[in-house]
Structures are given as structure tokens and as C-alpha cells.
Write an enzyme that holds these catalytic residues in place. Sequence first.
Site, mmCIF file in Angstrom:
data_model
loop_
_atom_site.group_PDB
_atom_site.id
_atom_site.type_symbol
_atom_site.label_atom_id
_atom_site.label_comp_id
_atom_site.label_asym_id
_atom_site.label_seq_id
_atom_site.Cartn_x
_atom_site.Cartn_y
_atom_site.Cartn_z
ATOM 1 N N HIS C 102 0.874 -1.184 0.000
ATOM 2 C CA HIS C 102 0.000 0.000 0.000
ATOM 3 C C HIS C 102 0.904 1.225 0.000
ATOM 4 C CE1 HIS C 102 -2.558 -2.892 2.251
ATOM 5 N NE2 HIS C 102 -3.574 -2.218 1.811
ATOM 6 N N ASP C 105 2.169 1.908 3.429
ATOM 7 C CA ASP C 105 3.126 0.929 3.968
ATOM 8 C C ASP C 105 4.543 1.399 3.674
ATOM 9 O OD1 ASP C 105 0.935 -0.718 4.355
ATOM 10 O OD2 ASP C 105 1.330 -1.943 2.571
ATOM 11 N N GLU C 233 -11.136 -7.051 -4.055
ATOM 12 C CA GLU C 233 -10.947 -8.189 -3.160
ATOM 13 C C GLU C 233 -12.232 -8.470 -2.386
ATOM 14 O OE1 GLU C 233 -7.156 -8.319 -1.511
ATOM 15 O OE2 GLU C 233 -7.762 -9.459 0.270
ATOM 16 N N GLU C 269 -9.217 -14.353 -1.445
ATOM 17 C CA GLU C 269 -8.454 -14.756 -0.257
ATOM 18 C C GLU C 269 -9.197 -15.868 0.465
ATOM 19 O OE1 GLU C 269 -6.864 -11.604 2.296
ATOM 20 O OE2 GLU C 269 -7.539 -12.728 4.046
ATOM 21 N N HIS C 272 -11.177 -14.676 3.581
ATOM 22 C CA HIS C 272 -12.401 -13.947 3.240
ATOM 23 C C HIS C 272 -13.461 -14.909 2.726
ATOM 24 C CE1 HIS C 272 -9.799 -10.079 2.495
ATOM 25 N NE2 HIS C 272 -9.722 -10.547 3.731
ATOM 26 N N ASP C 297 -4.902 -13.927 -2.767
ATOM 27 C CA ASP C 297 -4.218 -13.621 -1.516
ATOM 28 C C ASP C 297 -4.119 -14.931 -0.763
ATOM 29 O OD1 ASP C 297 -3.696 -10.974 -1.865
ATOM 30 O OD2 ASP C 297 -4.947 -10.273 -0.233
ATOM 31 N N ASP C 308 -10.693 -12.242 10.609
ATOM 32 C CA ASP C 308 -9.606 -12.476 9.667
ATOM 33 C C ASP C 308 -8.324 -12.769 10.446
ATOM 34 O OD1 ASP C 308 -8.980 -12.461 7.001
ATOM 35 O OD2 ASP C 308 -8.839 -10.299 6.802
ATOM 36 N N ASP C 310 -5.605 -14.320 8.991
ATOM 37 C CA ASP C 310 -4.499 -14.141 8.039
ATOM 38 C C ASP C 310 -3.279 -14.973 8.405
ATOM 39 O OD1 ASP C 310 -5.792 -12.405 6.311
ATOM 40 O OD2 ASP C 310 -5.149 -10.595 7.349
ATOM 41 N N ASP C 340 -0.807 -12.572 1.863
ATOM 42 C CA ASP C 340 -1.473 -11.590 2.731
ATOM 43 C C ASP C 340 -1.660 -12.291 4.075
ATOM 44 O OD1 ASP C 340 -2.843 -9.554 3.862
ATOM 45 O OD2 ASP C 340 -4.604 -9.701 2.584
#
Lengths: 438, 438, 438, 438
Positions: C102, C105, C233, C269, C272, C297, C308, C310, C340
Site C-alpha cells: 500500500h 506501507d 478483493e 483470499e 475472506h 491472496d 480475519d 491471516d 497476505d
Amino acid sequence: MSAPFFGDASPITYQGPDSRDPLAYRWYDKNRVVLGKRMEDHLRFAACYWHSFCWPGGDPFGGETFLRPWMHMPDAMAAAHAKADAAFEMFRLLDIPFFTFHDLDAAPEGATLAESVDNLKVITDLFQQKMADTGTRLLWGTANLFSHRRYMAGAATNPDPEVFVYAAGQVRAALEATHALGGANYVLWGGREGYETLLNTDLKRELDQLGRFLSLVAEHKHKIGFKGPLLIEPKPREPTKHQYDFDVATVYGFLERYDLLADVKVNIEQNHAILAGHSFQHEVALAYALGVFGSLDMNRGDGLLGWDTDQFPNDIGEMTLVFHEILKNGGLGTGGLNFDAKIRRQSIDPVDLLHGHAGGMDACARALLNAAAMLEDRAIEAPLASRYAGWDSAEARAILAGDVSLATLADRALERGAGPQPTSGGQERLENIVSRYA
Amino acid sequence: MSAPFFGDASPITYQGPDSRDPLAYRWYDKNRVVLGKRMEDHLRFAACYWHSFCWPGGDPFGGETFLRPWMHMPDAMAAAHAKADAAFEMFRLLDIPFFTFHDLDAAPEGATLAESVDNLKVITDLFQQKMADTGTRLLWGTANLFSHRRYMAGAATNPDPEVFVYAAGQVRAALEATHALGGANYVLWGGREGYETLLNTDLKRELDQLGRFLSLVAEHKHKIGFKGPLLIEPKPREPTKHQYDFDVATVYGFLERYDLLADVKVNIEQNHAILAGHSFQHEVALAYALGVFGSLDMNRGDGLLGWDTDQFPNDIGEMTLVFHEILKNGGLGTGGLNFDAKIRRQSIDPVDLLHGHAGGMDACARALLNAAAMLEDRAIEAPLASRYAGWDSAEARAILAGDVSLATLADRALERGAGPQPTSGGQERLENIVSRYA
Amino acid sequence: MSAPFFGDASPITYQGPDSRDPLAYRWYDKNRVVLGKRMEDHLRFAACYWHSFCWPGGDPFGGETFLRPWMHMPDAMAAAHAKADAAFEMFRLLDIPFFTFHDLDAAPEGATLAESVDNLKVITDLFQQKMADTGTRLLWGTANLFSHRRYMAGAATNPDPEVFVYAAGQVRAALEATHALGGANYVLWGGREGYETLLNTDLKRELDQLGRFLSLVAEHKHKIGFKGPLLIEPKPREPTKHQYDFDVATVYGFLERYDLLADVKVNIEQNHAILAGHSFQHEVALAYALGVFGSLDMNRGDGLLGWDTDQFPNDIGEMTLVFHEILKNGGLGTGGLNFDAKIRRQSIDPVDLLHGHAGGMDACARALLNAAAMLEDRAIEAPLASRYAGWDSAEARAILAGDVSLATLADRALERGAGPQPTSGGQERLENIVSRYA
Amino acid sequence: MSAPFFGDASPITYQGPDSRDPLAYRWYDKNRVVLGKRMEDHLRFAACYWHSFCWPGGDPFGGETFLRPWMHMPDAMAAAHAKADAAFEMFRLLDIPFFTFHDLDAAPEGATLAESVDNLKVITDLFQQKMADTGTRLLWGTANLFSHRRYMAGAATNPDPEVFVYAAGQVRAALEATHALGGANYVLWGGREGYETLLNTDLKRELDQLGRFLSLVAEHKHKIGFKGPLLIEPKPREPTKHQYDFDVATVYGFLERYDLLADVKVNIEQNHAILAGHSFQHEVALAYALGVFGSLDMNRGDGLLGWDTDQFPNDIGEMTLVFHEILKNGGLGTGGLNFDAKIRRQSIDPVDLLHGHAGGMDACARALLNAAAMLEDRAIEAPLASRYAGWDSAEARAILAGDVSLATLADRALERGAGPQPTSGGQERLENIVSRYA
């Protein structure tokens, strides 16, 4: 005489990992010795009567799909015989050492309890003979206290004491049949012991009723000399909105409360575990930690569905961790791995029963091998011991032994200034280690 | 001196059901007598320090939204004073009788435990003075054993005994502060007492550590003469994957196991109940049935979200049933209704705090009135008694008393022929009755 | 100059399945050719910037645990450089071909948008140089339109058009930076495009705003000559109660409605998918079926948790089925496998980042090999073709072609008398086949 | 002739809010005019045939509890007549204006499709006569394409085209029967159009089959002059693991893809909404926003259970918000409120059917009144308009109209310096406003 249910199917045998035969064991080699014990003795597989031989393939949106011959015979006892023939034929084809049943799976319900009990005796005798012929053993028996409308509001927890009494009649017969057949355990799963709405439920009273009922069964078990444990099956919901035997921790508290820890253990099921919000491994580990581990119902649910799907198990990763717990804690004891699993409603061919069981047995065998290797290498045990090593010091042991007061510890903390530095939990590293085995 | 946080907001007062004032009580009339007790004494409302004054509005995907002045002051103790000013101003505006706090909500963490304890003493003195000035009382205090990285793997259940020791230091100080402020209870919620993965967790050992820790606190409580109960807060998950205090039933079993039933009760929260798969009413009813009811954290979750949303309560139907349980069982005792609730991240105006609390208090008041009417009419109690009437016979009572064996009951069942006929559970009728009140 | 973040860690290399080195690839052999393509080209792995280098280890109940050096530097741009050094060092150690980021980031947010854009330009230049030095490529870039409080009520869907405008400014800069760095795709994940409550939300209006925003970005992409697709996404909830990009099917309908199918694809993902009630395989299969597959992802959630998590992927069974879909449909195209994924909050050692990524890459590699074998054998494809063979007849094809009316079909059904007989779905058999490969 | 099923029950009439009669309407006063329309015309209540007259009370763990007389008659057509008598007697007692049915609810399935169609014609004639006698109207009819084993793998999406053909035969007959009876809509709910496992499913092909089937029905509808819309019912799962009509957004995308938006709308159910992870209000609001709102199945699920409980609705708060959407969008149109709701399995008395429906109707009436008051006061509408007021400026409208490019907006953002300040979302304030009405 009718044609054999499985046609000319051949017994399923071990053929090794490279076999392409869809009906061969690739991992389950019953005489292979793992950690000093034959695979068959580790796994103690059982096939269940209800899903495979009594369920017609219906679901809430549709009726029967299987059309099993015995479900369309006018004579109920003749049907029970035909069903038993098919069941024991499957046990033979699978070379599965145990089976399990409810009273009403085996023998038809009569117009009175007396008739039902008589029917059960006839079939018990038939089982005895078939077991002698084939060597199949009984892992456990149980009574169906949930299908008939008299039990719609529970059996032991029913607001009507007459239902409690009737249930007592059914359980005595089923327990004695189990005893007669040399059953290793006797099961009382929750059935409809729970509630649909608190508006018409006296929670405390119903828990007391349930505690009393179990105590009665435990007393009777001792009276008749039945040695195996009674098993309760944790399940959070379904058929009721709330089942009293919600999960292992709940059952443990219940057994404490009604002083039943000596006689009653838990029969854990993967699908029930995840419905309760727990991993299968959690429920098994907790049962061992609390000293109530009894046996396993071996199936899998679907994490995306909110009901009991009772599929045959095939998640090797999950099962490897479960077998690691079992091996670490000394094995299944009188328990076993009961396939409380059903083929899908669309799996209408008799051979689908063989695919389901064979796949499940093979998956268990593979997971057992993985877990044994992991345990032999202390792959998880060694890092675990090192993580808690601080608690082995004399000072730390004194804390746990109750020899130090809060004030003493608090003073010590004040003296030490800045608190301790944390160390990595290493979860990814540990997961990669497990992946190597699974 | 800085401007008052709530500007020129006026105290919120009772103005009756027809009021259109968005900041008036329409149902909460503190002196109104309901079933012989003032509403204020029934409800024992408490505002919490953390959500309203310490949380900056962040979530896992974004940072602060609230920009509270005290969160941007360079001097931590000055900030603590400013925060206390705002908090007690809110208590005054709401006319709320109690508050609750964690040690670190009130006073900043120091570089050492000693510093932290000193900071807490300063703020405790400040609280004492403010409480004397305003009449606000302390429902409970607690220690934050979960935010600092030293606690990332738990406090009492940490693999490092030094963390256990540090936690003991924090709890002694918080318990003594609570005692000094006349707190009615002392809380130990689960925090990070749980696990992220069983791969690095010794379940049994950690449960033993947790049992020991609670015993130490209970002993210290008696030593210093603190009369209120210790409260544990059931929660199934979050922050950890598995919290040891999963739900009421789990906590009950734990208290039985470690012999803590005399000193420890439960503080139940709606949002935690539904995350555990239970209705709020279930958890409350079960806690009373098992004799462990302590207090309530009054908020609501979102049944469609899988995390703790801690919203202010407004579901009158649900709360009516909860208050029915409370009234039926004699009230909250030393417990209260703590708004462990936070305004939404987008509710960035100070007045939103008033809307949240006032709405929650009014919802509780209304539910209390509904429940009282329902109880006075025996609207649910009467049908319930009649449903279980069969258990009042001498024969049935003998069963529950343990005077009859399974065999006797089984024989009785055989004699009675066909089993009992079921009667309607009447759920829709009962739900309609409740609708009349709610 | 500061010490290297990963100390003296060595690059991770392929060492084969029997390796016991915890930091070696056992399956990922980048130059191995599978179905005619190098593994590296099949898998197109990317490491992400945010989880590994920007997240401090906090969660809703606690603050930072990682203490990364760049998070405590007073000079934001110096910190950005230090962070980039650590990131590219990790890319090198892993030998991972791509990365993703991003805008925020990479470069710190300034006091104005202009400052932020300038900061991004500086870091884009730095990236360009580092990419040239190391050969690392950019899978995609994106803009963070959700962390700052200005976006608390959404970016494109904000009730304030000024926020829409600000977001446009950020996206132009991020898209152009992505273009400058040769990014293969540009991502717009849902962020806070959704709602917390319908009480303050105009659903229709917000969908129109979102459609417009995407159209603007698509137009700009063409204008600047960016060739890669835009990726949305799907995610059902979190941070908002309801995310507009709920799942693949929802996004498909949205793209149809706003005529965006030509320019926008989905980035799917696993975590998700399961939050939306779908299997990972389902979302991937559906995206291919609807022609909107873009990229993945690559992480995993926890089916028992409602948020989430991750986590790095390691479920070989699930991933085998996903790679089977990918291979069957011709591969990832411009997409890739973006991790991700974040190491757990307790994994505080830098080396834990290597464990997480290496384990994930190895799991993908193994699943790819399984899937390739399964596809080569037509293990699932052949039974599937035979199951639907009836639809290959001329009569059946005419139905699908729209050449036959309902009345004609109905008459045909009446003539044929009893309906067709069903055939077994064979689910257990097929699952056993997959088990052989997975 | 047999005794009337409801004995001597009296018609249920409006008696006002203070009535204590458990079988009176306290809020549903059919001729009361609300916002210019009679309550009956607003609500368009319908009773369904299947749950109340065809379901025996079974669940996956037990058989029939209700023992309805017509379920035990040897002559199927005589049973169909007896069932119709009971149904129309209930419609009369409730004074409910509409009913709904599946072909096989009404008339027994024959040995061939022709027989089934003939049976349906006989019962259609009976319905016609009873409708003329009583004034009851038909909200919609539908065909049962899911109970018989031929449909176990779907109807339109079956791998066997012969099943598609058979389904066409059934639907033509049911659609024509619905037309003959003056039905206001025709429903095709998903039934088994979905999959159990992707291992045996060709997703794309099955979606195409489903699209074709619906197009055939739409064409036939026009051919015979049926004016009402076709209705699809979104549901995410159950009976299948994945239902193709997952939710409103999915159905919208499907209708776009197969060009069916002109002919097909959605029939939304609360229980299906929450199973899909959406609030009931969300699904209704989205359907209006996308222009596909058709009708409502009015029931409630249990947020803690993972399956369709189909309980009678009684959550006034939730329903108030739903009716607010309906009124705001101009009402139900040809749709209605169909009680796709069943009394609990333990509610075995015929009068329980009356309690269930009466309670549901009253709850709807009350929610309608709440919503009407809220709408008249613009209690939610006014704050909403003010929240989005910024989008009414010419500049903002130009953005939405597509008259401004991303670059222009981005430049504007750069000029404006610091971004916009957010304003409170005011959720608690808005919730309190709603509480005042609900």
C-alpha cells in the site's frame, strides 16, 4: 433367499501406498506394529448400525434415496434379520473388528415396551451367533431415547416422570443386551436431553433429573457386573436448541456436580466439537487433561455448515494431531474409533458404504503413522518441555504447590523491577514441523 | 484549565415515555419502586472506564478517531487527571451510581511495577475524593493483565513463572485499591488466559496454574478483609483462539475442580454468551441454577459478526427475559449492570457517549418493568409449574430422591404397557404471552 | 549503519523432501518444470509489505509486541528506508519473485496529500533501485483508504464527497507508482466501503458512488497505459459490519451493473472466502466460471474464529483442490500468490517471518505438484465428464441452446411415464481419489 | 364425515392491545387505514400449505409427532381433500387473505407424471371452489422439485437432462394451476439447485442449465398470459452445501448474466438472510436498491443455530426496520407476507397452529404501525438526507454523473491541503430514535 446386499464385492485388503485399487487399504495394515502395538489394537475401529443400515437417505427436504431392501419388507423381524445379514457382511468385507448399535437399530419397536424388549432379545441372540461366527466384537450399545414422539421433550429430562420411567425400561434392556454381547462400553448420548426454549423449561430441575438418571444407570451397571465405562457424548445443539452435554468441559462440570466421575467418561465426536466452537484436538486434549477420555466417534463435519453432517473422516492434518494426543496419553483404553459417519444422500450404491468406511479407516491409519513418528522424534514434545522449563525450578514449583502467598509473590515482583521479557511462541515453526509429518 | 469535555451538556433526567428529548430517560426513573425496590437499587448501573475513556476509536484496520484531549498530553499523570475529570463528569451527567476500572485505565503504567503501583495509589486517592464528592460508588476494580507484551502468552497461564509473579504483583495492588475504594466485587476476566495453538500449549499445566492463581487471590481477599466475591468473566475466544473461561458451564467445572466455588462467581456478558453459542438468558439462567451468578456486563453483540462488538444494549425482548431470570432469582446481589459497551468508532462526538449510556439505561429500565409485570402475573411461571406437575407426586419425588432403582423403574415401565402420551410444549403460545409484555 | 534485521540468516534453498532443516524448501524447487512451466512461473509468489513490516503485533486487546527498529525512529523517512532494507533483505533470503504494498506501507503519510505523494515518490525511486538490484518484481500496488480517520465512513462510499475526492488523489498517486514500478496489477480492496448500520446508510447511493469511483480508476488506467487489470478483493465483513464486495458472486453482479467486467477482476483470499460462508475452492472455481479470476491472496483463516486471522497457509488438502482449479483453467495469468498473511502476535523473532513464508511457499509447491498429478491422470476430470455425458446428446444440447420450449419438454416428460432413475454421486469414492494425491 | 380439525375454535378477531385473550389480534385490525391503505392491503398475509399441513413434525433425529388424520388415510386423494378442509378452515379462523402451496402439498404424487398432473387438476378445481366460497386468494404456487429422489442431484441443474425435462413437466402444470387460480406470483425456490461437493460438479455448466430453465419458464409465463412475476428465493445452503441462489446479491448477478431481470424478482426470507450472514433488513433494502424486490417469506431463524428453523416471527425491532424499508419503497406490490413458518415439533395441538399464525400476524401489524409512525416523522429519513447533503452540490453531482476525471479530482485534492474532517456517524443516537418507535 435374497441376493447378497453387496453383490460379489471382495474383502478389502491392505495393498500398500502405491495401490490404485479404489477398494484397497493403502495404509491400514492391521498387523503392522506401531510403537509396540498392532494397528488394529491401536485403532479399534467400529462400524455403526444406524447411519449405514437404518437411515434411508432422507433429509429435511426430501425422503428416502437408498431403497434398502429391508426397509420395504412387511415383516419387521424378517427385515431386522435381513439388515443384520447386510451389516455383518459389511463388517466382514471391511475386516472391521467392532460394531455399535442402538436397541431400535437392531430390533423393531413393539406396541409395548415388553414387545420391544422381546424383539431386542431375539436380535441379541442373532448377534451373538454372528459375532461368534465372524469374530466381530461390540464396542458399545445404546438405547434410542429420542426418535419416538414420547421423547419429543426429552427422556430423563422430560417434564413427565412417566417418560423417565419408560426410558429406564429401555436402558436396562439395552445395557443388559450390551453386557450379554460383551460390549466394551455403554453409551448414553444426549439425544433430546436439552431444550427448545427456556420459556417452558426448568433448567435446574432437568439437570437434576439427568444426574439422577445417570446415577441409576451407573448403579445398575455395577449390580449386573458390567465392567466398561458409561460414555456420554458431548454435543452443543441438534436436535434441540441447547443440549445439556454441550462439550467436554460442560460434561466434566456436570459429572463433578452429580458425583459421576468414577463411572462416566466422554465419547467425543469431531463434528460435535466444531459445532461447539472447539477443534477436535481441543476436545480430545481436554478430556485427557480432565481424566474423562472415553472413546471417539470418528467422522468429520463441514466447518461451513451449521449442522451435523457426519461425513467420513479424511483430514489427515487434523487427525494426526488427534492421534498424537491419543498416543501421548497411552491410547484409547476400552474406547475405540466408531464411524458415526454416513455416506452422502446421493451415494445410493451399496459399494459407496465400502468406499466411505475404507477411506475413513485408511485416513486414520495414515494419521496414526504420522503421529507415531512425531512422537518418536519428540518433534512437538521437546519444544514444549523447553517452553515450560521455567516452571521446573524449585521456586516455581513452590508456587504451584501452594507454599507461597500472593503477598510474597507481589513483593518479589516489586523487587525485580522491570518485568520479564517474552520469548517467541514459534507457532509457524511448529506448524512447519507438523507439516513435515502430516 | 481546559474546557469541560462534555461542554455545557445538562444532566439527563427522567421525563417519561412520551418525551421526545433525545437525551432524557423515558423509562429509567431511579426512585420508582418496582416489586418493592427502587429502580436504581434493582439495576445498579455502572459505567466503565476503559471503553469510554481509554479506547481511542481504533480497530484492526485503522487508528484513533476520537482524539480525546488526554490521549495527547505529554504528562501521563496530568492526562490521568484530565481523564478522571471527564469520567466523573459523565457519571454526574448520567446520574449513574457505579463505575468500574482496570488499574491501567486509571493510572499510567510505569517503567517498573513499583512505579505503576505508585501511580495507581495517586489515582486511587483522587477517585476517593471524587467519589466522596459525587456519591459515585465502585462496582468493581480489576487489573489489566493482557495489554502489555509481557502478557502476550497469558498471565497466570504463562509458560514463564516470572510473568505469573508479575501478575501477582499487579493483582495485589488492584485488589487493595478496589478494597480501599469500597468496591462491591473484584473481577478477574480471562484476558489472555487461553491459547493460540495447542502446538505450544500444555493444557493441563496451564489450568493448574490458573487454579492456583485464583486460589492465591481468594486467600489474599480474605486476609485483607475484602467481603465482595471474586468474579470471573466467561468468554469463549478473543483475544486468544481459546479462552479457558469459555462459558458459564466451563467456569463452573473449573471452580469445582479447584475448589473455588465459595469465593468465585461469574460476571456474564451478552456478547460473550452469543460468541459461545448461547443465548444471554441461557447463561444467566444457568449461573443461577448452578449457584454462581455474580454480575452482568451489559452490552450486546451482533449475531452476524464473529467478534466482540460491545454495543450498548437495546434489544428489549432479550433483556426482558434476562431480567425475568434476575427478578425470579432474587436480584443482582452485590453485582450490577456494568456497561462494558463502547460507542461505535464513528461516534466521535463526546455527546455520543451520553446517547449510548442513556439509551442502554433506558432499555434496561424498560425491560425491568416488563419482567416485573410478567413475574407479578406469573405469566410464565404458572404454565411452567403446571408442565412439571407430574414430578410433584410422591412416586416421582422418590425417584429423584434416589429411593428407587433402575430395575424397579424398568419393571414399572414394562407393566404400564404403551408408553405415556406427550403433551404440547406450547412454545408459540408462550412466545405470544411474552410479546404482550415486551 | 544498523545491524541487518535478519542477522546472519542464510538464504533459504531447496533441499528436497527429506531435509530436516527447518529453514529449507522441501517442495519448492523454482526451476522444476511442472506441466511444461517452471514452478516459479506457476506460483508467482509475492510477499506483502504491511503484515510483515508495518504491523506492530497489536490486536484489539493489546499493543505492540514486535518492537521493530523502524517503528521507533523519530525520522519517518529514515524509518521508511530502514523498513525497505529489511523487506528487500527478506525477499532475498526467501528468493521470492514478487512483492506488494500500500502507498502508506511504503512511505509515511504527510500533513497534506501533497506531502504524502512526495514521500511516496521518494520511496518509489528507492524501490525502483532495489528492484533493479535484486530482480524482485511488483505483483501489485494499492492505496490505503481505510486507516486514517477521514476514511472512517468509507472512501468512495463516504457521505462526504470531499473524502471521495481525497481518495481519488491517493489512488492516482498509488496507481501511477505501481505503473512506474512495472506492477502486474493494481488492487482496490474494499477497505471501509460498506456500512456499520443501515440506519445511517443510503445503500443505493453508496453503490453508485463505488461504481463511479472504479470507473474513474479504470479510465485513468487506460489513459496512462497501465496494462494490468484492476483487482477487487471480496470480503464479507471486517472492518465494517457489511462490506459491499461481499464475495465473488456479489462482486460479479456489481461489475455487471456498473459495466466494469472488462477492466476489473477479483483477488480472492481464503480467509475472506470462509468468512463469507464459502470454501476457498468455491470462490476460485466461481471466479473462473464467471470470467473474473484475477489473483489470490494466499493465507488461511481459522474456521472456528469469526475474524480475519491471516495465517500462513498450510492445509495441503484444501490447496490441492484450489491449484487443480487454477491449472485446469490455464493458470494465474497476471495474478500471483500474494502472502497476505501475518505471523502470530507471539512470533516476535525476525526469523519467524522466514518460517512463516517458507512454510507457506512449501505448502503451495506441494499442493501444485499434487494438483498437477491429479490433472495429468484426469483423476477428477474423467468421472466428471462421464457424469454429465447425457448433456452431450443432440437433444440435450438443443435444450441448452434455447431451441425447445417448456411446453415441448413438458409433453416429452408426460410421454416418458415414470421419471428417470438417479445414479450415485460417488462423493466418498471421489474424496478417496483426492486423498491419494493430497 | 370426520370431526373438524380445529374442533370448535372461534375465528380470531381484533380486540385491541389490552386484550388478554391468547387468541385475539391485539394489533392486526385489517380495516384500519395506515398511510392511506388498509392494513390487510399493506400486509397481504399468506398461510402456507406445507409446514402447517404436510410436515408431520419429524426432524433428522425423530419421526412424526403431529399425527394429523390425513397423514394416516389409505386413500391419497381422500387425504388431500381432508387436508384441504383443514387448511381452508384455518384460513377462515385466521381471516388470512392469501395462501401458498407446492403442487405436491396439495395433490399426491402419482406413479407417472401424468397421474400427478391429473391429481393436481382435481385439487385445483377443489381449491377454486373453496376460494370462491371463502374469498381466500392465492399469493403464489410452486412446484416441489426437491423431495423425490429423482431430484437428489438437482432439478434444472441435474447432471441428467432427463431430470431437467421431468422438472419442466412439473413446472408447466404448477404454473398453469397457479394461473388458473389467479395466483399473484409464481415461485421457483432453489430446492436442490446447488451442490454437495465440487468434486462431482461442473459449476459453470449447472449455472447455464439453471439460466436456461428460468428462461423457459419466463417464456411460458408470457405465452399463457400469466402477469405476475416469477420469484426466486435466495438461500445460502440447506438442503445442499451450496445453493446457487445464495443471497440477493448473488441472485441479482445471476439475473443480469442470464438476462432475466425483467421477469424474475426475489422472495426474501429472514432465516435465509441470516444463514447467509446478512440482516433481514439488508436483504430487503438491497433488493429494493437493485430493483428486484418481489415478496417476503415471513419467519425467523435462530441466530445461534446453523439451520433453517422457520419459526413464526416475533422480533418487533427487526421487523420495524424491514417494514420501514417496505413503506419507504412503496409497499409490497404483487408480493405479500407468506408465513413460511412452522410450529415447533412439540406443538402438537391443532390450536398451536392458530397461536403461531396469530402471533406472527400481530407482530407484523405492530411493526407496520411502528414503521409508519417512523416514516411519517421522517425520524430516520431526515438525518439520512442531512448526512449525504454534501452530494447534492453541483460539484458533487458532476462527479457522479461521470463528468470529471480522476486526474481532475486528484488535482483538486492536492490543492485542498489537509483532507476533510469526519463527522459523527451518530449510530447510538439513531438507535435510540428507533427504540422510541419499536
